[in-house]
Design a protein around this motif. Sequence first.
Motif, PDB file in Angstrom:
ATOM      1  N   THR A   1       0.845  -1.189   0.000  1.00 33.14           N
ATOM      2  CA  THR A   1       0.000   0.000   0.000  1.00 33.14           C
ATOM      3  C   THR A   1       0.883   1.244   0.000  1.00 33.14           C
ATOM      4  O   THR A   1       1.814   1.346   0.813  1.00 33.14           O
ATOM      5  CB  THR A   1      -0.929   0.027   1.225  1.00 33.14           C
ATOM      6  OG1 THR A   1      -1.685  -1.185   1.254  1.00 33.14           O
ATOM      7  CG2 THR A   1      -1.885   1.207   1.146  1.00 33.14           C
ATOM      8  N   VAL A   2       0.595   2.165  -0.913  1.00 33.24           N
ATOM      9  CA  VAL A   2       1.284   3.461  -0.978  1.00 33.24           C
ATOM     10  C   VAL A   2       0.212   4.535  -0.841  1.00 33.24           C
ATOM     11  O   VAL A   2      -0.623   4.697  -1.742  1.00 33.24           O
ATOM     12  CB  VAL A   2       2.072   3.621  -2.294  1.00 33.24           C
ATOM     13  CG1 VAL A   2       2.732   4.984  -2.350  1.00 33.24           C
ATOM     14  CG2 VAL A   2       3.113   2.515  -2.442  1.00 33.24           C
ATOM     15  N   ARG A   3       0.258   5.277   0.277  1.00 34.82           N
ATOM     16  CA  ARG A   3      -0.764   6.285   0.567  1.00 34.82           C
ATOM     17  C   ARG A   3      -0.104   7.648   0.722  1.00 34.82           C
ATOM     18  O   ARG A   3       0.886   7.793   1.441  1.00 34.82           O
ATOM     19  CB  ARG A   3      -1.518   5.918   1.837  1.00 34.82           C
ATOM     20  CG  ARG A   3      -2.599   6.921   2.246  1.00 34.82           C
ATOM     21  CD  ARG A   3      -3.266   6.527   3.535  1.00 34.82           C
ATOM     22  NE  ARG A   3      -3.894   5.218   3.436  1.00 34.82           N
ATOM     23  CZ  ARG A   3      -4.471   4.592   4.468  1.00 34.82           C
ATOM     24  NH1 ARG A   3      -4.452   5.153   5.677  1.00 34.82           N
ATOM     25  NH2 ARG A   3      -5.018   3.413   4.299  1.00 34.82           N
ATOM     26  N   ASP A   4      -0.675   8.648   0.020  1.00 32.36           N
ATOM     27  CA  ASP A   4      -0.138  10.013   0.107  1.00 32.36           C
ATOM     28  C   ASP A   4      -1.221  10.943   0.612  1.00 32.36           C
ATOM     29  O   ASP A   4      -2.375  10.550   0.818  1.00 32.36           O
ATOM     30  CB  ASP A   4       0.383  10.468  -1.265  1.00 32.36           C
ATOM     31  CG  ASP A   4      -0.700  10.483  -2.324  1.00 32.36           C
ATOM     32  OD1 ASP A   4      -1.757  11.096  -2.105  1.00 32.36           O
ATOM     33  OD2 ASP A   4      -0.503   9.856  -3.392  1.00 32.36           O
ATOM     34  N   THR A   5      -0.821  12.202   0.814  1.00 34.49           N
ATOM     35  CA  THR A   5      -1.759  13.231   1.274  1.00 34.49           C
ATOM     36  C   THR A   5      -1.933  14.301   0.202  1.00 34.49           C
ATOM     37  O   THR A   5      -2.102  15.489   0.505  1.00 34.49           O
ATOM     38  CB  THR A   5      -1.250  13.858   2.581  1.00 34.49           C
ATOM     39  OG1 THR A   5       0.083  14.363   2.369  1.00 34.49           O
ATOM     40  CG2 THR A   5      -1.231  12.842   3.699  1.00 34.49           C
ATOM     41  N   GLY A   6      -1.897  13.870  -1.060  1.00 33.04           N
ATOM     42  CA  GLY A   6      -2.065  14.798  -2.164  1.00 33.04           C
ATOM     43  C   GLY A   6      -3.512  15.121  -2.436  1.00 33.04           C
ATOM     44  O   GLY A   6      -4.398  14.885  -1.595  1.00 33.04           O
ATOM     45  N   PRO A   7      -3.818  15.623  -3.631  1.00 35.56           N
ATOM     46  CA  PRO A   7      -5.196  16.038  -3.963  1.00 35.56           C
ATOM     47  C   PRO A   7      -6.166  14.886  -4.157  1.00 35.56           C
ATOM     48  O   PRO A   7      -7.361  15.104  -4.258  1.00 35.56           O
ATOM     49  CB  PRO A   7      -5.016  16.845  -5.254  1.00 35.56           C
ATOM     50  CG  PRO A   7      -3.764  16.304  -5.869  1.00 35.56           C
ATOM     51  CD  PRO A   7      -2.864  15.944  -4.722  1.00 35.56           C
ATOM     52  N   GLY A   8      -5.683  13.654  -4.250  1.00 32.12           N
ATOM     53  CA  GLY A   8      -6.580  12.513  -4.423  1.00 32.12           C
ATOM     54  C   GLY A   8      -6.908  12.242  -5.882  1.00 32.12           C
ATOM     55  O   GLY A   8      -6.387  12.886  -6.798  1.00 32.12           O
ATOM     56  N   LEU A   9      -7.809  11.250  -6.086  1.00 33.14           N
ATOM     57  CA  LEU A   9      -8.191  10.823  -7.430  1.00 33.14           C
ATOM     58  C   LEU A   9      -9.698  10.918  -7.592  1.00 33.14           C
ATOM     59  O   LEU A   9     -10.445  10.370  -6.771  1.00 33.14           O
ATOM     60  CB  LEU A   9      -7.755   9.374  -7.689  1.00 33.14           C
ATOM     61  CG  LEU A   9      -6.262   9.113  -7.833  1.00 33.14           C
ATOM     62  CD1 LEU A   9      -6.010   7.604  -7.871  1.00 33.14           C
ATOM     63  CD2 LEU A   9      -5.725   9.748  -9.106  1.00 33.14           C
ATOM     64  N   PRO A  10     -10.180  11.561  -8.640  1.00 34.04           N
ATOM     65  CA  PRO A  10     -11.624  11.512  -8.927  1.00 34.04           C
ATOM     66  C   PRO A  10     -12.050  10.094  -9.295  1.00 34.04           C
ATOM     67  O   PRO A  10     -11.247   9.263  -9.716  1.00 34.04           O
ATOM     68  CB  PRO A  10     -11.778  12.485 -10.116  1.00 34.04           C
ATOM     69  CG  PRO A  10     -10.546  13.330 -10.110  1.00 34.04           C
ATOM     70  CD  PRO A  10      -9.454  12.472  -9.544  1.00 34.04           C
TER      71      PRO A  10
END
Length: 733
Positions: A422-431
Motif C-alpha cells: 500500500t502506498v498512501r499520500d496526502t495529495g489532492p486525491g483521485l476523482p
Amino acid sequence: MTVVGRISFGVTVALIALVGVTLWLVARVDELARLNVETVEVQVAATDRAAEARRLVDPLESISSKYLVSRDPAYAERAEELEDALSRELTALDALPIDAAERAAEASLQSAFKAHLAAFGVERLHGLEGTPERVDALEASLDTVRQALAELTRSSRRAMTERSTAALARSEEAARLSFAAAAVALLGSLAVLAFLLRTVSRPLRALVAGTRAVSAGDFSTRIDVRSRDELAHLARAFNAMVSELEQLERLKSSFVSHISHELKTPLVGMIETNQLLLDEVLGPLDDRQRRMLDLQLSSARRLEAMISDLLDASAHAAGLRYVYSAHDLRAVVQRAAAVHEARAHNLGVRLTVTAQPDPIPVLCDADRIAQVVQNLVDNALKVTPRDGTLDVTADTVDDRDLDADLLPPGAERPRGRFARITVRDTGPGLPDDERRRIFDRFARGRHAARGSGAGVGLGLAICRDIVSAHRGFIGATSPEAGGAEFTVILPLHFAGSVPPRSLPALTAAGLLSTLPLVSAALPLVSAALPLVSAALPLVSAAALALGATACTPPAPRAVLPGDTLVSRGDLVAARAAYDRDATTSPFPEERAHAAFAAAMLLLHGDPDDPRGAAREALYAVEQRYSGTHWSRSARIVLDQIHARAVARLSLREEAARRAELQLELTTLVLRSDEIWYEMVEIEMRLDEARDERGKLLGEMALLRGRLEKLQEESDRVRGELDALKRIDLRRRP
C-alpha cells in the motif's frame, strides 16, 4: 466434401430415415385396423347366423311335433318354411371365412341337420304315425341340432377370444417394432449429425486452440490442413497470418534495439558532458552558467526517464521475460522505498515504510516488484505537498478484507490470503472517473505533475503489466481522509507453488499497440535534439571562458528548424520547414533528415495512410538516400506499416469467416430442431394409433357383451318353448 455439402448430406439421410419410419408406421397401423375390422365383421356375422339358427330350431320342433300328432296341413307348410329358413342360415354360415375349429363345429351342425331332415323332415313326416315315441325321437333329433349349434357358438366365442388375443399381440408387436424403428431412425440421425458436428467442430477446436496459442505469444503454432473445404482455407489463412506475425516480431525487436541505441547514446554523452562542466573539471563557472547547466542536466535526465519508460512499455508489449524466485516482500519494499528517502527529505515530505513482523513470502522478480514500488512512490512524491506524509506498507490480507473496487471489471473475487503493498499520500486525491483510466497507456490524471516533473503517462501502465504478470492486480482509491491510496495484491508463495508464466513474447494486440509507442517516441526524439543542440553552445561558452581556443569546422545541422517547431507543437509550420529544407539544404544529411521528418508528420496526421502519401514519401527517402541512417529508419517504418495492414486484413478475413461458420452452425441447429419436432409429431401419431386400437378393443368387448346377452335370451326362450311343449303333450288326446 465442403462443410455445406456434409451438412446437406447428413440432413438428407436423417430425413430419408424419418420418412421411411413414418411410412412403415402408417402401413402397420392400416394393417392392424384392417385385421381388427375383418375379425369383428366375421365374428358378428357368425354369431348372428348361429343365433338366428337357434331361434328357428325351437319353432321347428314345436311345429313338427304338432304336425306329427295332428296332421294339420298348415303345420306342414309352416314346418317346411322353417326348414328352408334354417337351411339358408346354415348355407350362409358355411360361406363365412371362419377358422378350422369353427369349420369343424359347422360341419357337425350341417350333418346333424341333414340327419334330422332325412329322419323327420316334412316329406318324411307324411308317412309317420304321431306316437309319443315318434315325438320323442323328433325332439331328440332336434336336440342334436341344438347341441351342434351350442358347440358352434362356443367355437365362435373361442375363435373371437383367440383372434382378439392375436390382434392385441400384433398391435403390441407393432408398437414395439414402431418404437424400435423410431429409436433406430433417431439414433441413426443422431449418429449422422454427431459425425457432421465432429467433422466441423474438430477443425474449429484446432483453430480456437491455435488462436489462443498465438494470443499467448506462441508463433510456432500451425494448423494441420488435410482437407479442401472452407475450414481448410481458413486454416491456411491463419497459418499465413502467424507467419506474418513472426516476421513482425523480428522487425519489432530490431526496431526497439535500434531506437534504444539511437536515443540513449547522445543522451548519455550530453549528461556526462554537463556533469563534467558542473564539477568544474574545465574551470570555474559563474552563477548564470551553473544555472543554465543545471537546467540542461535536469531536462536531459527527464528525457532519459521518459525514453526509459517508453522502452520499458515496448519491452512489456514485446514480451519481457521475468526471473522468478522466492523473496521476503518486506525487504523488497524497504529497499525500493529507501531509494527515494533523500528526495522526500529535500521535498519536505515525511516518508515512512512499515511492514508486519512476520515474513511475507512471495514468488516474484524482485527487480520488477521494486520498480513498481519506486514508480508508485515517485508519482506520490510529485503530488504530495510540502509537510505532507507518504506511507508505504507491506502486509498480508484475507480475501474477505479486499476492497471490491480494486478488482478488475468482471473479475471474480479471489480466495485465500494474499500479500499487499500500500502506498498512501496526502495529495489532492483521485476523482472516481480516473481510478481505472490512469492505468492506461499515456493516461495522466488532472492533478498529475506539470512542467519539469511531468512524465508521459506510462509509469502506472508498466506497473499494471508487471503486477498482472505476477498473477496479481493493482488498483487506486481515494480514502475519506483525503489523498490517494494505491494497492498492489500479490499471491503468497507456499511450498510447491508454480511460478507465474512469463508474459508472451508478442501478441497481436501488443504488436499493434507498439505503433502508438513509436509515434509517441518520435516527438521525444525531436525534442531531444534541441536539447543536445542547446548543450553545445554552453559547452563552447564554458570552454572559451576557460581560455579554450578550439573551434569546429562547418557541418550539417543536427537540429533543423522543423525539429524546434515540432517540440513546440506547431506541426503545420514544422511541415513547411521540413519541406523547405528537403529541397534547399546544401547537405544531403539535412535533406534526408527533413524528408524523413516530413513523412513521419504525414503518418502522424493520418496513421492509417489510406491514400499512401506517407508510404510514398518514406519509400522516396529509402531510395534517394540509400545507405544512410534515415534510409534504414524509413525502411523500418515501411515494414511496420505493411505488417500492420496485413495483420488488420487477416483479422478482418478471419472475423468474416467466423461469422459465416457461426451462421452455418446456427442453420444446422435449427434444422436439428425441425427434425426433433418431426419426431415428436410421429410419436403423437403413434399415440393416436394406440388410442384407435383401444377404441376397437372396447367395441369388441361391447360386441362380446351383446353376444352373451343374446345367448342368455336364447336360453330363456328355449326354456319357455320346452315348457310349452310339455304342456302341449299333456293336452294331447
